[in-house]
Scaffold this motif. Structure first.
Motif, mmCIF file in Angstrom:
data_model
loop_
_atom_site.group_PDB
_atom_site.id
_atom_site.type_symbol
_atom_site.label_atom_id
_atom_site.label_comp_id
_atom_site.label_asym_id
_atom_site.label_seq_id
_atom_site.Cartn_x
_atom_site.Cartn_y
_atom_site.Cartn_z
ATOM 1 N N PRO A 1 13.421 -6.346 -3.741
ATOM 2 C CA PRO A 1 13.498 -5.165 -4.602
ATOM 3 C C PRO A 1 12.208 -4.859 -5.376
ATOM 4 C CG PRO A 1 15.112 -6.840 -5.283
ATOM 5 C CD PRO A 1 14.428 -7.353 -4.050
ATOM 6 N N PHE A 2 11.411 -5.887 -5.672
ATOM 7 C CA PHE A 2 10.183 -5.652 -6.438
ATOM 8 C C PHE A 2 9.048 -5.110 -5.572
ATOM 9 C CE2 PHE A 2 9.741 -10.121 -5.086
ATOM 10 C CZ PHE A 2 8.463 -10.094 -4.530
ATOM 11 N N TYR A 3 9.240 -5.110 -4.231
ATOM 12 C CA TYR A 3 8.123 -4.747 -3.365
ATOM 13 C C TYR A 3 7.703 -3.274 -3.427
ATOM 14 C CZ TYR A 3 5.010 -4.178 0.540
ATOM 15 O OH TYR A 3 3.922 -3.845 1.295
ATOM 16 N N PRO A 4 8.608 -2.286 -3.409
ATOM 17 C CA PRO A 4 8.131 -0.886 -3.418
ATOM 18 C C PRO A 4 7.174 -0.550 -4.567
ATOM 19 C CG PRO A 4 10.411 -0.952 -2.734
ATOM 20 C CD PRO A 4 10.062 -2.352 -3.195
ATOM 21 N N PRO A 5 7.463 -0.942 -5.825
ATOM 22 C CA PRO A 5 6.473 -0.644 -6.864
ATOM 23 C C PRO A 5 5.178 -1.464 -6.711
ATOM 24 C CG PRO A 5 8.467 -1.620 -7.830
ATOM 25 C CD PRO A 5 8.726 -1.434 -6.380
ATOM 26 N N LEU A 6 5.293 -2.692 -6.206
ATOM 27 C CA LEU A 6 4.091 -3.493 -5.948
ATOM 28 C C LEU A 6 3.227 -2.810 -4.892
ATOM 29 C CD1 LEU A 6 2.317 -6.062 -6.131
ATOM 30 C CD2 LEU A 6 3.863 -7.107 -4.452
ATOM 31 N N LYS A 7 3.858 -2.340 -3.827
ATOM 32 C CA LYS A 7 3.141 -1.647 -2.756
ATOM 33 C C LYS A 7 2.451 -0.392 -3.296
ATOM 34 C CE LYS A 7 4.155 0.411 1.781
ATOM 35 N NZ LYS A 7 5.222 0.478 2.797
ATOM 36 N N ALA A 8 3.157 0.393 -4.107
ATOM 37 C CA ALA A 8 2.577 1.605 -4.687
ATOM 38 C C ALA A 8 1.364 1.255 -5.554
ATOM 39 C CB ALA A 8 3.623 2.353 -5.500
ATOM 40 N N PHE A 9 1.472 0.199 -6.340
ATOM 41 C CA PHE A 9 0.369 -0.250 -7.183
ATOM 42 C C PHE A 9 -0.826 -0.699 -6.336
ATOM 43 C CE2 PHE A 9 -1.384 -4.277 -9.057
ATOM 44 C CZ PHE A 9 -2.294 -3.665 -9.905
ATOM 45 N N MET A 10 -0.569 -1.543 -5.338
ATOM 46 C CA MET A 10 -1.658 -2.100 -4.529
ATOM 47 C C MET A 10 -2.351 -1.058 -3.648
ATOM 48 S SD MET A 10 -2.149 -5.215 -5.434
ATOM 49 C CE MET A 10 -3.155 -5.857 -4.087
ATOM 50 N N THR A 11 -1.656 0.011 -3.306
ATOM 51 C CA THR A 11 -2.269 1.067 -2.486
ATOM 52 C C THR A 11 -2.802 2.216 -3.347
ATOM 53 O OG1 THR A 11 -0.121 2.150 -2.140
ATOM 54 C CG2 THR A 11 -0.823 0.540 -0.471
ATOM 55 N N GLY A 12 -2.706 2.086 -4.664
ATOM 56 C CA GLY A 12 -3.041 3.173 -5.571
ATOM 57 C C GLY A 12 -4.495 3.304 -5.971
ATOM 58 N N GLY A 13 -5.365 2.479 -5.443
ATOM 59 C CA GLY A 13 -6.783 2.560 -5.789
ATOM 60 C C GLY A 13 -7.550 1.464 -5.089
ATOM 61 N N LEU B 1 -6.315 -0.193 0.152
ATOM 62 C CA LEU B 1 -5.260 -0.761 0.983
ATOM 63 C C LEU B 1 -4.308 0.352 1.411
ATOM 64 C CD1 LEU B 1 -4.275 -3.599 1.861
ATOM 65 C CD2 LEU B 1 -2.994 -3.696 -0.266
ATOM 66 N N ASP B 2 -4.097 0.503 2.733
ATOM 67 C CA ASP B 2 -3.099 1.480 3.171
ATOM 68 C C ASP B 2 -1.735 0.802 3.265
ATOM 69 O OD1 ASP B 2 -2.749 0.325 5.796
ATOM 70 O OD2 ASP B 2 -4.454 1.481 6.532
ATOM 71 N N GLU B 3 -0.691 1.627 3.422
ATOM 72 C CA GLU B 3 0.677 1.091 3.361
ATOM 73 C C GLU B 3 0.979 0.066 4.446
ATOM 74 O OE1 GLU B 3 3.694 4.013 2.842
ATOM 75 O OE2 GLU B 3 2.797 4.768 0.996
ATOM 76 N N SER B 4 0.513 0.292 5.670
ATOM 77 C CA SER B 4 0.829 -0.656 6.745
ATOM 78 C C SER B 4 0.108 -1.989 6.535
ATOM 79 C CB SER B 4 0.523 -0.064 8.123
ATOM 80 O OG SER B 4 -0.856 0.064 8.317
ATOM 81 N N PHE B 5 -1.125 -1.941 6.012
ATOM 82 C CA PHE B 5 -1.847 -3.181 5.739
ATOM 83 C C PHE B 5 -1.182 -3.924 4.577
ATOM 84 C CE2 PHE B 5 -5.328 -6.009 4.623
ATOM 85 C CZ PHE B 5 -5.862 -6.332 5.852
ATOM 86 N N ALA B 6 -0.708 -3.186 3.579
ATOM 87 C CA ALA B 6 0.025 -3.810 2.472
ATOM 88 C C ALA B 6 1.255 -4.539 3.004
ATOM 89 C CB ALA B 6 0.429 -2.761 1.437
ATOM 90 N N ASP B 7 1.974 -3.898 3.940
ATOM 91 C CA ASP B 7 3.157 -4.535 4.537
ATOM 92 C C ASP B 7 2.790 -5.810 5.289
ATOM 93 O OD1 ASP B 7 4.707 -2.477 3.508
ATOM 94 O OD2 ASP B 7 4.920 -1.442 5.433
ATOM 95 N N GLN B 8 1.634 -5.824 5.941
ATOM 96 C CA GLN B 8 1.197 -7.038 6.644
ATOM 97 C C GLN B 8 0.854 -8.135 5.639
ATOM 98 O OE1 GLN B 8 -1.855 -4.845 9.129
ATOM 99 N NE2 GLN B 8 -1.289 -6.512 10.510
ATOM 100 N N HIS B 9 0.091 -7.773 4.611
ATOM 101 C CA HIS B 9 -0.339 -8.764 3.627
ATOM 102 C C HIS B 9 0.862 -9.366 2.893
ATOM 103 C CE1 HIS B 9 -2.858 -10.801 0.703
ATOM 104 N NE2 HIS B 9 -2.011 -10.356 -0.215
ATOM 105 N N TYR B 10 1.801 -8.509 2.503
ATOM 106 C CA TYR B 10 2.973 -8.952 1.740
ATOM 107 C C TYR B 10 4.209 -9.073 2.618
ATOM 108 C CZ TYR B 10 0.362 -8.140 -2.595
ATOM 109 O OH TYR B 10 -0.553 -8.195 -3.615
#
Length: 141
Positions: A62-74, A46-55
């Protein structure tokens, strides 16, 4: 209470922690043993822009930045499952968000000890399922 169509669909994401831990087969087999149909599946990162679309509804929280990092991390695995009342059935099978509090017998209750790294995402309503499936598998619309 109305009965939903046997053709109801939901999106499930097997998150990077589950992929990293080798739990993809275990998670899919639970859904298959329940009698749900696997209509589509893809492994991707998952790339960052797709993560932003999904979420989209969480981007400013406030919880989104670490969630985004986790979801795009592998890599993760996206599935479309179908069956009678599949959204409700899958959400019951995965358990509450916090794996430390999820009931034994659920995916999170049996396999997760985290709130964020909780192995799976599943659509929470018919509307979110349609939006998420359209995003991940536009060819199915």
């Amino acid at each position: 209470m109305s009965s939903s169509s046997p053709d109801e669909r939901t999106l499930v994401l097997i998150k990077p922690d589950a992929v990293r831990r080798g739990l993809v087969g275990e998670i899919i087999s639970r859904f298959e043993r329940k009698g749900l149909r696997l209509d589509a599946m893809v492994q991707r990162t998952l790339d960052e822009s797709f993560a932003d679309q999904h979420y989209a509804e969480h981007v400013d929280k406030p919880f989104y930045p670490p969630l985004k990092a986790f979801m795009t991390g592998g890599p993760l695995v996206a599935l479309v499952l179908s069956g009678d009342q599949v959204i409700e059935v899958v959400r019951g099978m995965i358990g509450v968000t916090d794996g430390r509090r999820a009931a034994a017998g659920t995916i999170r209750g049996d396999l997760s000890l985290s709130n964020r790294e909780n192995l799976v995402h599943a659509s929470d309503s018919v509307d979110s399922a349609k939006r998420e499936i359209g995003l991940w598998f536009p060819e199915l619309l």
